[in-house]
Design a protein around this motif. Structure first.
Motif, mmCIF file in Angstrom:
data_model
loop_
_atom_site.group_PDB
_atom_site.id
_atom_site.type_symbol
_atom_site.label_atom_id
_atom_site.label_comp_id
_atom_site.label_asym_id
_atom_site.label_seq_id
_atom_site.Cartn_x
_atom_site.Cartn_y
_atom_site.Cartn_z
ATOM 1 N N THR A 58 36.899 96.584 54.852
ATOM 2 C CA THR A 58 36.166 97.850 54.887
ATOM 3 C C THR A 58 35.542 98.017 56.263
ATOM 4 O O THR A 58 34.768 97.162 56.717
ATOM 5 C CB THR A 58 35.067 97.878 53.814
ATOM 6 O OG1 THR A 58 35.668 97.726 52.529
ATOM 7 C CG2 THR A 58 34.309 99.205 53.857
ATOM 8 N N ASN A 59 35.888 99.111 56.946
ATOM 9 C CA ASN A 59 35.415 99.303 58.316
ATOM 10 C C ASN A 59 34.014 99.918 58.341
ATOM 11 O O ASN A 59 33.383 100.140 57.296
ATOM 12 C CB ASN A 59 36.421 100.130 59.125
ATOM 13 C CG ASN A 59 36.562 101.555 58.600
ATOM 14 O OD1 ASN A 59 35.743 102.050 57.827
ATOM 15 N ND2 ASN A 59 37.617 102.233 59.030
ATOM 16 N N ARG A 60 33.528 100.226 59.537
ATOM 17 C CA ARG A 60 32.175 100.745 59.687
ATOM 18 C C ARG A 60 31.993 102.127 59.073
ATOM 19 O O ARG A 60 30.872 102.540 58.782
ATOM 20 C CB ARG A 60 31.801 100.779 61.180
ATOM 21 C CG ARG A 60 31.543 99.406 61.772
ATOM 22 C CD ARG A 60 31.234 99.496 63.262
ATOM 23 N NE ARG A 60 30.847 98.203 63.811
ATOM 24 C CZ ARG A 60 31.697 97.256 64.174
ATOM 25 N NH1 ARG A 60 33.005 97.458 64.038
ATOM 26 N NH2 ARG A 60 31.272 96.110 64.672
ATOM 27 N N GLU A 61 33.081 102.843 58.914
ATOM 28 C CA GLU A 61 33.007 104.174 58.302
ATOM 29 C C GLU A 61 33.059 104.106 56.781
ATOM 30 O O GLU A 61 33.028 105.134 56.106
ATOM 31 C CB GLU A 61 34.151 105.052 58.813
ATOM 32 C CG GLU A 61 34.007 105.514 60.258
ATOM 33 C CD GLU A 61 34.185 104.383 61.258
ATOM 34 O OE1 GLU A 61 35.125 103.563 61.072
ATOM 35 O OE2 GLU A 61 33.363 104.285 62.194
ATOM 36 N N GLY A 62 33.181 102.913 56.247
ATOM 37 C CA GLY A 62 33.227 102.744 54.804
ATOM 38 C C GLY A 62 34.608 102.882 54.200
ATOM 39 O O GLY A 62 34.749 102.899 52.972
ATOM 40 N N LEU A 63 35.632 102.980 55.015
ATOM 41 C CA LEU A 63 37.004 103.093 54.523
ATOM 42 C C LEU A 63 37.571 101.693 54.282
ATOM 43 O O LEU A 63 37.445 100.806 55.130
ATOM 44 C CB LEU A 63 37.866 103.846 55.526
ATOM 45 C CG LEU A 63 37.415 105.281 55.847
ATOM 46 C CD1 LEU A 63 38.269 105.877 56.953
ATOM 47 C CD2 LEU A 63 37.462 106.142 54.598
ATOM 48 N N THR A 64 38.218 101.527 53.138
ATOM 49 C CA THR A 64 38.761 100.223 52.755
ATOM 50 C C THR A 64 40.282 100.227 52.826
ATOM 51 O O THR A 64 40.929 101.168 52.353
ATOM 52 C CB THR A 64 38.307 99.853 51.332
ATOM 53 O OG1 THR A 64 36.875 99.786 51.306
ATOM 54 C CG2 THR A 64 38.872 98.503 50.910
ATOM 55 N N TYR A 65 40.829 99.166 53.407
ATOM 56 C CA TYR A 65 42.283 99.048 53.598
ATOM 57 C C TYR A 65 42.761 97.710 53.038
ATOM 58 O O TYR A 65 42.074 96.696 53.127
ATOM 59 C CB TYR A 65 42.640 99.134 55.080
ATOM 60 C CG TYR A 65 42.264 100.444 55.719
ATOM 61 C CD1 TYR A 65 43.149 101.515 55.710
ATOM 62 C CD2 TYR A 65 41.010 100.608 56.314
ATOM 63 C CE1 TYR A 65 42.797 102.734 56.291
ATOM 64 C CE2 TYR A 65 40.663 101.818 56.901
ATOM 65 C CZ TYR A 65 41.556 102.874 56.872
ATOM 66 O OH TYR A 65 41.196 104.072 57.437
ATOM 67 N N ASN A 66 43.949 97.734 52.473
ATOM 68 C CA ASN A 66 44.558 96.511 51.981
ATOM 69 C C ASN A 66 45.078 95.678 53.150
ATOM 70 O O ASN A 66 45.731 96.208 54.054
ATOM 71 C CB ASN A 66 45.714 96.825 51.022
ATOM 72 C CG ASN A 66 45.222 97.419 49.718
ATOM 73 O OD1 ASN A 66 44.154 97.058 49.230
ATOM 74 N ND2 ASN A 66 45.992 98.330 49.147
ATOM 75 N N MET A 67 44.794 94.373 53.106
ATOM 76 C CA MET A 67 45.271 93.452 54.124
ATOM 77 C C MET A 67 46.313 92.514 53.481
ATOM 78 O O MET A 67 46.955 92.879 52.513
ATOM 79 C CB MET A 67 44.095 92.687 54.728
ATOM 80 C CG MET A 67 43.121 93.565 55.526
ATOM 81 S SD MET A 67 43.784 94.146 57.120
ATOM 82 C CE MET A 67 44.063 95.871 56.783
ATOM 83 N N ALA A 68 46.464 91.312 53.996
ATOM 84 C CA ALA A 68 47.557 90.435 53.559
ATOM 85 C C ALA A 68 47.338 89.855 52.165
ATOM 86 O O ALA A 68 48.304 89.512 51.483
ATOM 87 C CB ALA A 68 47.752 89.302 54.567
ATOM 88 N N GLY A 69 46.095 89.716 51.740
ATOM 89 C CA GLY A 69 45.839 89.187 50.409
ATOM 90 C C GLY A 69 46.106 87.705 50.263
ATOM 91 O O GLY A 69 46.290 87.202 49.150
ATOM 92 N N ILE A 70 46.100 86.981 51.344
ATOM 93 C CA ILE A 70 46.333 85.535 51.304
ATOM 94 C C ILE A 70 45.048 84.793 50.931
ATOM 95 O O ILE A 70 45.079 83.798 50.211
ATOM 96 C CB ILE A 70 46.881 85.054 52.663
ATOM 97 C CG1 ILE A 70 48.287 85.628 52.881
ATOM 98 C CG2 ILE A 70 46.875 83.537 52.773
ATOM 99 C CD1 ILE A 70 48.786 85.509 54.293
ATOM 100 N N ILE A 71 43.933 85.299 51.408
ATOM 101 C CA ILE A 71 42.629 84.728 51.084
ATOM 102 C C ILE A 71 41.964 85.618 50.040
ATOM 103 O O ILE A 71 41.853 86.838 50.247
ATOM 104 C CB ILE A 71 41.744 84.631 52.347
ATOM 105 C CG1 ILE A 71 42.379 83.681 53.369
ATOM 106 C CG2 ILE A 71 40.340 84.171 51.999
ATOM 107 C CD1 ILE A 71 41.637 83.598 54.686
ATOM 108 N N PRO A 72 41.528 85.073 48.924
ATOM 109 C CA PRO A 72 40.935 85.890 47.855
ATOM 110 C C PRO A 72 39.513 86.321 48.204
ATOM 111 O O PRO A 72 38.529 85.825 47.632
ATOM 112 C CB PRO A 72 40.969 84.938 46.655
ATOM 113 C CG PRO A 72 40.844 83.581 47.254
ATOM 114 C CD PRO A 72 41.600 83.643 48.560
ATOM 115 N N ALA A 73 39.409 87.242 49.128
ATOM 116 C CA ALA A 73 38.096 87.656 49.613
ATOM 117 C C ALA A 73 38.159 89.082 50.144
ATOM 118 O O ALA A 73 39.239 89.635 50.401
ATOM 119 C CB ALA A 73 37.620 86.704 50.711
#
Length: 500
Positions: free
Chosen positions: A379-394
């Motif tokens: 989640t960036n500074r503007e509050g927008l959330t993006y999917n990443m690699a999903g390798i780390i459960p965090a």
């Protein structure tokens, strides 16, 4: 086997009385002015910073180097300086914070002064003289007396109100301190180096800061005796350079956590290594993400991997590139992935390539920005959330307040391709994001880190993945680079169906 030789290395350290004194402006102006005169300039930066070396590289046209006698040993620093400065007309080392500021308030550890002493480099002290006259001499005199062995060879005064103001402070300093004031800069607010904004790297790459570098050189030349500065640099004592004849063997034998390392000249894509029966290199390939999102790498780290036998293949996730097909390992450095989260999220081949690498047990090392990309979401500074690699459960959350800053001594929690359990590597942590794990009670931490505020568990290590916020310096433990490359070679042999 070593051979000791005496080598002339004209050099200077540009130090400040404190942060904001103007040392970066002076450094960049001086580098640009020297380059204009036809000199080959090699830049260095005291401490772990990545941003100032980026400026240096843009001005000089060659990679700037970090010199840090806490993350690495004094011997390593001397060899690193001797190797990188070879063949250049002059070396300019930019200090960090104030001249004596570092890791320890009771010693020179981690300070510009320590690097000056280790490399026997004369210091030009930059002093902000706003609202001062003779008092400036007291400041310079105090800096001289705090460490008598330090060679403060000259002074540049910054933010002078006028030529008359400069004349007053110059006379006072030279009378009381016995060293020359070699120049001055006017009080010009527009001469300030821009804040370390997140668009810095792409701005430099587009050449947008070139006019600023030119103005810095013009301002410096207007009030500075360049010949006097060059003379001070040339008066630096010759340094004894230990040339390690068999660098690779020395690196392989070196497992001391804080010891000297190996330095080889880096190239864009390393092609060194042994050839197999088909005439192609049999050396393992480490894919290194490098663009505006992933750009914080110590050149030493890359060179130590090459010295250990790896070939480096650079690729750009922001350009839509995936993991190179020939990769036997992956290195995701720090940078600003949060600024390009949408592009990264859209690069399916890159993210899926990371997942496939993990499934196939390819060694994957990620630090800071690279660590963030391995999470499930960002989640960036503007509050927008993006999917990443999903390798780390965090989940990664950017915040306005800085989350961490400082040196780290990282001890491995378990065995990995980088470190054996209990081994220590040194580095630095600086970020504005937090990593929140889904299962707080069962986190396979990579390190137990020690910093100014004590101990904490940090990072993630599972299978052939090692990741964390700490930017490690492989020069603090060159054996880690060797082990990493050996694991990549094992992966290469498994992939090709050969027996290990």
């Amino acid at each position: 086997m070593t051979i000791s030789n005496q080598h002339a290395r004209p050099r200077l350290i540009i130090a400040g009385t404190g942060s904001g004194a103007g040392k970066t402006t002076v450094t960049l102006g001086l580098m640009k002015a020297l380059a204009r005169s036809g000199m080959s300039v090699q830049g260095f930066k005291c401490g772990p910073d990545y941003i100032d070396p980026t400026y240096h590289t843009a001005v000089t046209g060659r990679a700037s180097r970090n010199l840090d006698a806490w993350m690495t040993s004094p011997e390593y620093v001397r060899e690193a300086f001797a190797t990188a400065s070879a063949g250049h007309d002059i070396s300019i080392i930019e200090g960090v914070m104030g001249l004596y500021d570092g890791k320890d308030p009771l010693s020179n550890t981690g300070s510009t002064a320590e690097i000056a002493l280790v490399t026997q480099t004369p210091v030009i002290l930059v002093v902000d003289v706003r609202s001062m006259a003779r008092s400036t001499a007291a400041i310079v005199l105090g800096f001289q007396q705090l460490e008598p062995e330090l060679n403060i060879a000259g002074v540049i005064v910054n933010r002078c109100g006028s030529a008359g103001h400069y004349s007053i402070v110059k006379k006072a300093i030279e009378q009381m301190c016995g060293i020359p004031v070699v120049g001055w800069l006017k009080r010009e607010e527009d001469m300030s180096i821009p804040e370390r904004h997140l668009g810095l790297v792409p701005a430099i790459e587009r050449g947008e800061l070139e006019p600023l570098f030119e103005r810095a050189a013009d301002a410096l030349l207007e009030g500075t005796d360049l010949d006097a500065i060059i003379a001070i640099a040339k008066a630096a004592p010759a340094i004894e350079e230990e040339l390690i004849m068999n660098r690779e063997d020395a690196s392989r034998q070196n497992t001391d956590p804080i010891s000297t390392g190996v330095h080889l000249k880096s190239s864009e894509d390393s092609t060194s290594g042994q050839l197999d029966e088909h005439g192609t290199s049999s050396s393992p390939v480490i894919a290194v993400a490098r663009d505006a999102a992933f750009n914080f790498y110590y050149p030493d780290n890359l060179e130590l991997l090459e010295a250990a036998g790896a070939r480096l293949k650079y690729f750009s996730p922001l350009a839509g590139e995936g993991i190179p097909s020939e990769a036997d390992g992956i290195y995701l450095g720090g940078g600003f992935p949060e600024e390009f989260a949408a592009l990264i999220a859209d690069n399916v081949s890159f993210l899926e390539g990371l997942r496939e690498a993990v499934r196939s047990e390819m060694p994957l090392f990620a630090e800071c920005g690279g660590y963030m990309v391995l999470a499930e979401t960002l989640t960036n500074r503007e509050g927008l959330t993006y999917n990443m690699a999903g390798i780390i459960p965090a989940h990664v959350q950017m915040q306005a307040k800085r989350a961490a800053l400082g040196y780290r001594e990282a001890r491995a929690v378990e065995d990995s391709f980088l470190l054996k359990k209990g081994e220590v590597i040194r580095g630095h942590e600086f970020h504005y994001s937090t990593m929140t794990y889904q299962e707080e009670g069962d986190i396979p931490y990579a390190y137990e880190t020690k910093g100014l505020r004590g101990m904490k568990q940090e990072g993630y290590a599972r299978g052939n993945v090692v990741a964390g916020y700490t930017h490690v310096h492989l020069g603090s433990h060159p054996g880690a680079a060797v082990r990493w490359v050996q694991h990549c070679q094992s992966y290469r042999l498994r992939r090709s169906g050969q027996h290990i």
